[in-house]
Every structure is written in C-alpha cells, then in structure tokens.
Design an enzyme around this catalytic site. Structure first.
Site, short mmCIF file in Angstrom:
data_model
loop_
_atom_site.label_atom_id
_atom_site.label_comp_id
_atom_site.label_asym_id
_atom_site.label_seq_id
_atom_site.Cartn_x
_atom_site.Cartn_y
_atom_site.Cartn_z
N GLU A 184 1.66 3.73 -7.54
CA GLU A 184 0.86 4.60 -8.24
C GLU A 184 0.34 4.32 -9.58
O GLU A 184 -0.78 4.41 -10.24
CB GLU A 184 1.08 6.15 -8.37
CG GLU A 184 0.15 7.00 -8.42
CD GLU A 184 0.72 8.57 -8.30
OE1 GLU A 184 1.60 8.56 -7.07
OE2 GLU A 184 0.38 9.62 -8.82
N ASP A 185 1.31 3.85 -10.48
CA ASP A 185 1.19 3.65 -11.77
C ASP A 185 1.27 2.31 -12.23
O ASP A 185 1.13 1.96 -13.62
CB ASP A 185 2.17 4.33 -12.55
CG ASP A 185 2.29 5.91 -12.33
OD1 ASP A 185 1.33 6.48 -11.93
OD2 ASP A 185 3.33 6.50 -12.60
#
Ligand code: MN
Length: 585
Positions: A75-76
């Site tokens: 996600e990051d």
C-alpha cells in the site's frame, strides 16, 4: 530497533530457516520503507517491526511474522505483489494481500448516512471474508491495530477519536471473540481515554486509589493462601493478583450504579495449579478456610464460556472479612484465557508449526460470513454488533442442550433459537424452575423451560423485547403471514357471505348436541357452566325448565311454570334455554 529484531529472532520457537525468513523480510521491508517516517518521528519500519514482535510473543509462526513485517509495503511503497511472490512465495503474499485488502476501514458511526453505512459494511465484509480464509490475516490486522493504538497520541484529535472508537467497537470485540483476553483488555484500555475522556477522568479520580489499596491487601494475603494450599499438598505453580482492566471495570461500575464498592473483582487473586483435579481440590481448600459468597461460585471448567474460556471462580469472605474473587485454573487454561486462538499453535511431528483452530472459533467466523452475505448495506452495523460482537452467554434447555446467545437475550430469543414454532406458541417461561416475565435477561448457565400453549400467538410487544435478529425476523414473518391470511379471508367472505351464515347455523346445531352427565342442565347447548336449582320452584329432572343469568351465582334453573320466571319478559337476554342432559355418565 535492531534490539527488537534480535528479540524476535532469539525466540526459541524459531529454527534457523525461520530466522532466515524473518531476517529477509525485515531487510526487504526496511529497504522499501526507507525514507518514510511515522508521525512519532521514528523510521517507518518501527511500525511493522513492533507489530511483528507482538505476534512473535504470541508464538505465531515465521510465515505470519514475515507477512506482518511486509504488511504495509503493497500500500505505501513501490513494491508489487509479484516482488513478494518471487522473494517469499504464495503463502506470504496471500497474507500480505489479505491485510492490504482490508485497507483502511472508514468506520464512522457518528455520521451514519447511507454512504458511510455502506462503506462500513463493505469493509467489514472484506475483513470477515479474509478471516474465514485464513485467520492469520486478522491476527496481523490486530497486531497492526495494537501498535497504531500505542502511537495514537501523535495523531490529530479527529483521527484519535475515530480510530479509538473503531477499536472499541470492532477490534476489541473481535479479539474477545477469538479468546484473546489480554489483547482485548489492552486495546480497550488504550482507546478508553480518547473515546470517553470524562468517564476516564472520573474513574482515575475515584477508583485508582482503591486499586492500590486492594493490590496491597492481596499482596499481604497471598502468603496465607499459599500456605493453606501447600499444607493440603496442592502444588501451586503461580499465585498472583490480577487487576481488572480500566475499561471493563468502568463498564461494570456502570452496571452497579457507579458504586465501586459493589464490584468484588476490582482485583482478583489467580491461582495456577498443574491439572484439573488440583483446581477442584484448591477450591475445596479455599472454601474450608473462607466462607464463599452464595451464588458466585462458577465452574467454567465443566461449562466453558462460548469463547472457550475455562476457570473456576469463587468469591469469598477473605482475611479480615474482605470480599475477594479467586480464579483457579491450569497453565493451559490460563494461556487460552490470555491469548485464545493464538494459543492453539502446535508443533507437528516434522517440527513445522501447524495451526489448530478451535472449532468454536472457526464456526463463529463462518456464521459471520453467512450473516454478512445476506445483509443489506442500509441495515447498518447495529445488528452485527448485537449478534456477533456482544458478549455471549449460554443457557440450557431442561434436557441439557446448550444455546449460545448474545448478552441481554430473553426467554423469547431462547425459544426462537430452539424452534420457530416454539417461539410462536410460547406462553411463558421458567428460569431455573421459577416463572419469569418474558423480558427477563438470561444469565450464563440458566436453565430455561419454555411453556407453550396451543392458542398463543406472537405479540407485537415482543419485537421491542427480543435481542437477536433471528427472533425479530421470525416474529415479523409471522405477522406478515397473518396479514396475508387475513386479506385472503376477507376476499373469500365478500364472495360468499351467504355460505358463511349457513356455516354459522350449522355450528350452532352442533353445539346443541353437546350434553353432560345425565340429570345436569344443558344451558344453550353448553354443559359445565355454573348453575343452581332455584328454590322457589325446585324443578326436578324431566320437568320443562328455563335458565336465568344471575350476576354472580351463574345460571339459576327454574321450572317453565315458575311465577318468578314468568315475570321476566321472554325477550330478556338473561333468559336462557335449558334442557336436561339425557346422556348417562
Ligand atoms: Mn500498518
């Protein structure tokens, strides 16, 4: 940070292969997150690392630890699923993707509009579907939440409140349902001051001192109890004080009209003994020296709580007459009470850890999945909270079958949980042999006997009383069915009004045939009514008779020639036709 990694690696449950996997996952995640920082100012890697450390202390396998270290990379960072699959394989990727898919649940019960309600349900669905596939996904999510709560002070006020509320309403109940009592307590206690600041301040001001006093008292009493137990040849593995978590204490004080003195388990004494036999022996020894408080002896060993919790509980008048709760259990029961589902890991013969999920817990997850499947988004999560997240109690049928229901459930919920028809025809209930009102809340271990009657029908009031969605659904569908029947009947009667009248006449004729034992009056075709033979004319069996309806002595039976009865007009509704029954008994 290196020390935390060292601590994980030095855990004796991990062999060399495990250690290599964990080290590799750390290096991979550290590189991916390099340059990113948490709001606390620490390097981002500290977050997955602390979460992984938490799971390692629960004894989770190396695959889960690796997946936890990688849980925010998709996600990051620029990492792609294929990168993880290439370096760590399908199983790790599955777990990381599972956690990523759960994403950030936008839980905002404060503004329950269509859109947020829909989002809530959608993300919860995702979570429970992932849980049903592999329970380790939710364990990683719980570890992630645990660390985010620990560092919540760095977030802004709005985020603090939202995340803390979500923790209280969603994550802590999940931990509780999975039997992870320790994590549940930790999550609740960190969330408590953010969600209910005034209540928290009240508790600190009014109860914290009492805690300290009680702790000190237990410390002084400990050696005395230990002496009694060892004297009776019971081996005591551990005897410690356990202070109640603040949030659950606050909940309990609320139930006792804010009087902390009435909460007996503010601080409890916990005795760990080697086996079940010793548990009961220890209970005997304690009761020999201290009088138990009636009604508070609980055997959760013979009758475990729905989440699998086992222990003996008793509340005694201890040294100096103080009331103290005592919990007695084996090390296995203790481990289960603290870590629940995470305690069920076991080594297979090859030395590889395999997961042995408790049947009760997997069953719960599957029920949840089904429930969510038929749920409409606009129904909101209230139902879900009641049916699945509330503490569960168990109650018994008179035959000893167990029903597991949400706290606050009533005999009506119980009846519907057994069978739809039993619910529809219930007329009353006995709990532990005593008749109770239908809105009585069931308690753990209650024996519930449903009294039914052929002519009973569900009542609209029940909808306000029942707790479970199941009971509500069944009552509503009964009323819908009834409505349908009624309108069909109306249609029918419009068509054939004449037929109906004939039917009524026939019914009347039938009644006239009814007769009692020879020589008793049959009043308007009915026997068994209250009557007396009038003294004025004193009719005999065989005389022609008439009846007169009195106010409180039933029907007075006169001869048709009686002057008293002749005074009353034949049109008077109190005059009834009567014949002698001719049927011999
Ligand atoms: Mn995270």
């Amino acid at each position: 940070m290196v020390q935390i990694l060292e601590k994980i690696l030095k855990n004796p449950i991990y062999n060399e292969t495990d250690q290599r996997l964990i080290q590799k996952a750390f290096n991979f995640a550290e590189l991916a997150h390099r340059g990113q920082r948490r709001l606390s100012g620490e390097d981002y890697i500290s977050h997955p690392l602390y979460a992984a450390y938490f799971l390692s202390q629960l004894g989770m396998d190396a695959t889960t630890i690796a997946a936890c270290l990688l849980h925010d990379t998709l996600e990051d960072t620029n990492i792609k699923p294929d990168d993880i699959k290439r370096d760590f394989g399908q199983e790790v990727l599955f777990l990381v993707e599972g956690v990523t898919k759960l994403g950030k649940i936008e839980y905002s019960p404060s503004q329950p509009n269509q859109k947020t309600a829909f989002e809530n349900i959608r993300s919860l669905k995702k979570m429970f579907f992932a849980m049903a596939e592999d329970i380790r996904v939710i364990l990683i999510k719980l570890a992630d939440r645990y660390h985010n709560m620990e560092t919540l002070k760095y977030r802004d006020k709005e985020a603090q409140k939202r995340i803390a509320l979500e923790t209280l309403e969603i994550y802590a109940p999940i931990a509780a349902r999975l039997g992870m009592g320790k994590l549940k307590g930790q999550l609740e206690d960190t969330a408590f001051p953010y969600v209910y600041p005034e209540e928290y301040a009240w508790l600190m001001k009014n109860v914290k001192g009492k805690y300290a006093d009680r702790m000190e008292y237990i410390e002084r009493t400990r050696p005395i109890l230990k002496h009694y137990l060892t004297e009776a040849n019971i081996s005591v593995l551990d005897l410690h004080a356990r202070a109640k978590h603040y949030y659950s204490l606050y909940q309990k004080i609320k139930d006792h009209s804010m009087d902390a003195e009435k909460v007996f388990d503010l601080v409890a004494m916990r005795i760990i003994v080697p086996d079940i036999k010793s548990c009961y022996e220890a209970l005997g020894v304690i009761h020999k020296h201290y009088r138990p408080f009636p009604g508070l002896i609980k055997d959760y060993i013979a009758l475990p709580k729905p989440n699998g919790y086992q222990s003996l509980h008793t509340t005694i008048f201890c040294e100096k007459g103080k009331i103290v709760e005592i919990q007695i259990r084996t090390p296995d029961m203790h481990e289960h009470a603290e870590n629940g589902i995470a305690a069920h890991w076991a080594y297979s013969e090859s030395g590889k850890k395999i997961f042995k999920a408790n049947l009760k817990e997997t069953e719960w997850v599957n029920q949840l999945k089904e429930f969510l499947q038929d749920m409409k988004p606009r129904e909101g999560i209230t139902k879900l909270k009641i049916d699945f997240f509330k503490n569960r109690i168990f109650a018994f049928t008179p035959k000893g079958d167990v029903k597991d229901l949400p706290e606050g459930a009533t005999p009506i919920d119980f009846a519907y949980a057994i069978h739809t028809d039993l619910g529809h025809s219930m007329n009353g209930a006995k709990i532990n042999g005593k008749i109770v009102p239908l809105n009585r809340k069931l308690k753990n271990g209650d024996v519930v006997d449903i009294i039914k009657s052929k002519n009973m029908k569900p009542s609209n009031d029940w909808l306000r009383i029942v707790k479970t969605t199941e009971a509500k659904k069944k009552i509503r569908s009964w009323f819908a069915e009834e409505e349908k029947k009624k309108s069909e009947l109306e249609k029918l009667s419009k068509k054939s009004g004449d037929e109906k009248i004939t039917a009524r006449k026939e019914k009347k004729k039938k009644i006239a045939i009814v007769s009692g034992p020879k020589g008793t009056p049959v009043i308007q075709g009915q026997t068994g009514l209250m009557y007396k033979i009038a003294k004025c004319c004193n009719p005999k069996v065989g005389n022609k008779i008439k009846g007169y309806m009195t106010v409180n002595q039933g029907v007075s039976i006169h001869s048709v020639d009686c002057s008293n009865i002749k005074k009353v007009s034949g049109k008077d509704k109190r005059i009834l036709s009567v014949d002698w029954s001719l049927r011999s008994k």
